[in-house]
Write an enzyme that holds these catalytic residues in place. Structure first.
Site, short mmCIF file in Angstrom:
data_model
loop_
_atom_site.label_atom_id
_atom_site.label_comp_id
_atom_site.label_asym_id
_atom_site.label_seq_id
_atom_site.Cartn_x
_atom_site.Cartn_y
_atom_site.Cartn_z
N ARG A 156 -9.42 0.80 9.24
CA ARG A 156 -8.98 -0.57 9.50
C ARG A 156 -10.00 -1.33 10.33
NH1 ARG A 156 -3.10 0.78 9.25
NH2 ARG A 156 -2.06 -1.21 9.06
N ARG A 175 0.59 -8.78 13.82
CA ARG A 175 -0.09 -7.81 12.94
C ARG A 175 -0.97 -8.52 11.92
NH1 ARG A 175 4.87 -4.88 10.68
NH2 ARG A 175 3.42 -3.83 9.29
N ARG A 205 11.84 -1.09 10.80
CA ARG A 205 10.78 -0.75 11.74
C ARG A 205 10.75 -1.79 12.86
NH1 ARG A 205 5.44 0.47 8.20
NH2 ARG A 205 4.51 -0.77 9.87
N LYS A 225 0.83 -1.21 0.00
CA LYS A 225 0.00 0.00 0.00
C LYS A 225 0.86 1.27 0.00
CE LYS A 225 -1.92 -1.08 3.96
NZ LYS A 225 -1.15 -2.30 4.32
P1 AP5 Z 1 4.95 -1.52 1.79
O1 AP5 Z 1 4.56 -0.75 0.58
O2 AP5 Z 1 5.74 -0.83 2.85
O3 AP5 Z 1 3.66 -2.27 2.40
P2 AP5 Z 1 2.41 -1.72 3.21
O4 AP5 Z 1 1.20 -2.38 2.65
O5 AP5 Z 1 2.45 -0.23 3.28
O6 AP5 Z 1 2.72 -2.39 4.61
P3 AP5 Z 1 2.75 -1.77 6.08
O7 AP5 Z 1 3.53 -2.71 6.96
O8 AP5 Z 1 3.18 -0.33 6.07
O9 AP5 Z 1 1.29 -1.85 6.45
P4 AP5 Z 1 0.70 -1.89 7.81
O10 AP5 Z 1 -0.68 -1.76 7.36
O11 AP5 Z 1 0.95 -3.01 8.71
O12 AP5 Z 1 1.49 -0.74 8.63
P5 AP5 Z 1 1.16 0.75 8.94
O13 AP5 Z 1 2.39 1.52 8.90
O14 AP5 Z 1 -0.01 1.19 8.11
O15 AP5 Z 1 5.76 -2.82 1.28
C1 AP5 Z 1 6.28 -3.78 2.18
C2 AP5 Z 1 7.64 -4.29 1.68
O16 AP5 Z 1 7.47 -5.00 0.44
C3 AP5 Z 1 8.65 -3.17 1.36
O17 AP5 Z 1 9.93 -3.61 1.73
C4 AP5 Z 1 8.55 -2.98 -0.16
O18 AP5 Z 1 9.78 -2.52 -0.72
C5 AP5 Z 1 8.20 -4.38 -0.62
N1 AP5 Z 1 7.31 -4.38 -1.79
C6 AP5 Z 1 6.25 -3.55 -2.03
N2 AP5 Z 1 5.65 -3.85 -3.19
C7 AP5 Z 1 6.32 -4.92 -3.69
C8 AP5 Z 1 6.16 -5.71 -4.88
N3 AP5 Z 1 5.18 -5.46 -5.76
N4 AP5 Z 1 7.03 -6.75 -5.07
C9 AP5 Z 1 8.02 -7.00 -4.17
N5 AP5 Z 1 8.22 -6.28 -3.04
C10 AP5 Z 1 7.37 -5.26 -2.80
O19 AP5 Z 1 0.64 0.66 10.44
C11 AP5 Z 1 1.54 0.36 11.50
C12 AP5 Z 1 0.79 0.26 12.82
O20 AP5 Z 1 0.15 1.51 13.11
C13 AP5 Z 1 -0.34 -0.77 12.87
O21 AP5 Z 1 0.15 -2.06 13.17
C14 AP5 Z 1 -1.20 -0.19 14.02
O22 AP5 Z 1 -0.61 -0.45 15.26
C15 AP5 Z 1 -1.12 1.30 13.77
N6 AP5 Z 1 -2.20 1.82 12.89
C16 AP5 Z 1 -2.04 2.39 11.67
N7 AP5 Z 1 -3.26 2.73 11.14
C17 AP5 Z 1 -4.18 2.36 12.07
C18 AP5 Z 1 -5.61 2.42 12.11
N8 AP5 Z 1 -6.32 2.95 11.08
N9 AP5 Z 1 -6.23 1.93 13.20
C19 AP5 Z 1 -5.54 1.42 14.24
N10 AP5 Z 1 -4.19 1.32 14.27
C20 AP5 Z 1 -3.51 1.78 13.19
MG MG Z 2 2.75 1.19 4.81
#
Ligand code: AP5
Ligand code: MG
Length: 212
Positions: free
Chosen positions: A89, A169, A158, A14
């Site tokens: 979420r 997660r 991270r 994402k």
């Molecule tokens: P990346 O693009 O970073 O993936 P992502 O979907 O953004 O994954 P996240 O881990 O950021 O999502 P998340 O939803 O757990 O975390 P968030 O920060 O939102 O890609 C991942 C990896 O794959 C990278 O290394 C990239 O290079 C690689 N990659 C990407 N595309 C690729 C491809 N096509 N092929 C190969 N490799 C690829 O949230 C963190 C925390 O915040 C949560 O756990 C929670 O505690 C809190 N939080 C955030 N939002 C909320 C909410 N709305 N409600 C409650 N808690 C929340």
């Molecule tokens: Mg992300």
């Protein structure tokens, strides 16, 4: 407002895609994960409330998240094109957006990805300590080890990308966020893309869905 929600498991890509769209197509990108990490490193009230939950891989309470996103969206003009990456979420978060005519969701794009591949994507991720650009030790390595291609600052891992937290997660996602797929299907807002392919192909699919 034109609000597109990016829905998908942790590691489904994402953030990678949202950053690219924001740079190339004038979307405003709000990643609630990035917003929380910034709040935690600045030590704000929201950051203090969130830290314990984020570090162990749990969701931050809905009231904190809804307030955070309302504060971010309310100053923006109605003509804005927005990507919400990581919000909503939970069902109460989705309902909170739709309750307000200004923030009604236009589209939800589901990044479909086999769960078995997500652990490798997440444990191999490295993120720029300054600009947040995501890299991957195997799938998207930086030109120079541990240095951001874009801004030259050091890459970090991270804390919540440690394997035990990643497992937590994914469980939390399956229990609390996966039901939103059905929610957006029912309201005919859901589009699905295959996230298990290279970054350029995912991007092409996204552009197609967003132009519909
Ligand atoms: P990346 O693009 O970073 O993936 P992502 O979907 O953004 O994954 P996240 O881990 O950021 O999502 P998340 O939803 O757990 O975390 P968030 O920060 O939102 O890609 C991942 C990896 O794959 C990278 O290394 C990239 O290079 C690689 N990659 C990407 N595309 C690729 C491809 N096509 N092929 C190969 N490799 C690829 O949230 C963190 C925390 O915040 C949560 O756990 C929670 O505690 C809190 N939080 C955030 N939002 C909320 C909410 N709305 N409600 C409650 N808690 C929340
Ligand atoms: Mg992300």
């Amino acid at each position: 407002m034109n609000i597109s929600v990016f829905l998908g498991a942790p590691g489904s890509g994402k953030g990678t895609q949202a950053k690219r769209l924001a740079e190339a197509n004038g979307f405003k990108h709000f990643s609630t994960g990035d917003m929380l990490r910034a709040a935690m490193s600045e030590g704000t009230e929201t950051g203090k409330k969130a830290k314990m939950f984020v570090d162990r891989g749990d969701y931050v309470p809905d009231d904190v998240m809804i307030q955070l996103i309302q504060d971010a969206l309310s100053p923006l003009p109605a003509s804005s094109k927005i990507i919400l990456d990581g919000f909503p979420r939970t069902l109460p978060q989705a309902e909170a957006l739709d309750k307000n005519a200004k923030t009604k969701v236009s589209k939800a794009i589901f990044f479909d990805m086999p769960q078995s591949l997500l652990v490798e994507r997440l444990t191999g991720r490295r993120t720029c300590s300054k600009c947040g650009e995501p890299f991957h030790v195997k799938f998207h390595p930086p030109k120079k080890a541990n240095v951001c291609d874009k801004c030259g600052n050091p890459l970090i891992q991270r804390k919540d990308d440690a394997e035990d937290v990643v497992t937590r997660r994914l469980d939390v996602y399956n229990n609390q966020t996966a039901p939103l797929i059905e929610f957006y299907k029912k309201t005919k807002k859901l589009s699905q893309i295959d996230a298990n392919t290279d970054v350029d192909t995912v991007y092409e699919q996204l552009l197609k869905q967003l132009s519909k």
